[in-house]
Design an enzyme around this catalytic site. Sequence first.
Site, mmCIF file in Angstrom:
data_model
loop_
_atom_site.group_PDB
_atom_site.id
_atom_site.type_symbol
_atom_site.label_atom_id
_atom_site.label_comp_id
_atom_site.label_asym_id
_atom_site.label_seq_id
_atom_site.Cartn_x
_atom_site.Cartn_y
_atom_site.Cartn_z
ATOM 1 N N SER A 1 -3.567 -2.663 8.916
ATOM 2 C CA SER A 1 -3.983 -4.002 8.512
ATOM 3 C C SER A 1 -3.641 -4.244 7.038
ATOM 4 O O SER A 1 -2.471 -4.216 6.677
ATOM 5 C CB SER A 1 -5.479 -4.174 8.805
ATOM 6 N N HIS B 1 -7.701 -4.486 17.373
ATOM 7 C CA HIS B 1 -7.170 -4.358 16.017
ATOM 8 C C HIS B 1 -7.500 -2.997 15.405
ATOM 9 O O HIS B 1 -6.686 -2.422 14.692
ATOM 10 C CB HIS B 1 -7.729 -5.481 15.150
#
Length: 254
Positions: free
Chosen positions: A84, A234
């Site tokens: 990320s 995620h």
Amino acid sequence: MKLNYKKVGQGEPLIILHGLFGSADNWLSIAKELENDFTMILVDQRNHGDSPHSEDWTYAAMVQDLADLMDELDLDKAHLMGHSMGGKTAMNFALAHPEKVNHLIIADIAPRYYPPHHQSILKGLNAVDMEQLSSRKQADDSMAEYIPEVGVRQFLLKSLGRNEERKFVWKINLPILSEKIENVGEELQALGSFEGKTLFMRGANSDYIQDKDKADLDQYFPNHKLITIKEAGHWLHAEQPAAVSATIKAFLNQ
């Protein structure tokens, strides 16, 4: 800036960068699976974990932090992985310093711009009255109004620590992260391309890396491959650690 880091394992160096609101500890379970093959440097990026706080919170600053850390560790070159926000740092670093990167691994983030989407998390974190806080449960209860997901709150609570007076404090620099949250979604700032071997991992249940991102991946990282981790979102390294570890090991050992 002198970053905090943990060194684990043996073998070729692999630097791992966490995501927004995270810390080096997020990757300890992955490190245990890879410690016989690689010397892993698990980094707290600025304004996170036990690294210093700063009003300068940009990818340019985080790239320089990483370059300084490699100099401190006397590393001319290393494998580099980021998740990320850490993936954005790693991509920018690879474009700016390609000679310092062996293999590059990016976990669930693309080079493009992402609009701010952490407002509820920031509201939840800022809702905690740190002056009156007496327990982690009290902090959890305060955040629950804005963050209904128990797993997300438990992840965020890992950044709750105590200072020398034993008072609760956020390890993250919450005022700066709140003020400058748009910075984390910026598209890549560096120019050119990274020609080295690159792996993008995306979670099957995540929309952070989409098919429309292929053009950007081809442009910036022409020698890349994209792998989808099944039954993962995620936070793929937390949801499917065995699959992520095996994928990393296979890629770096090829």
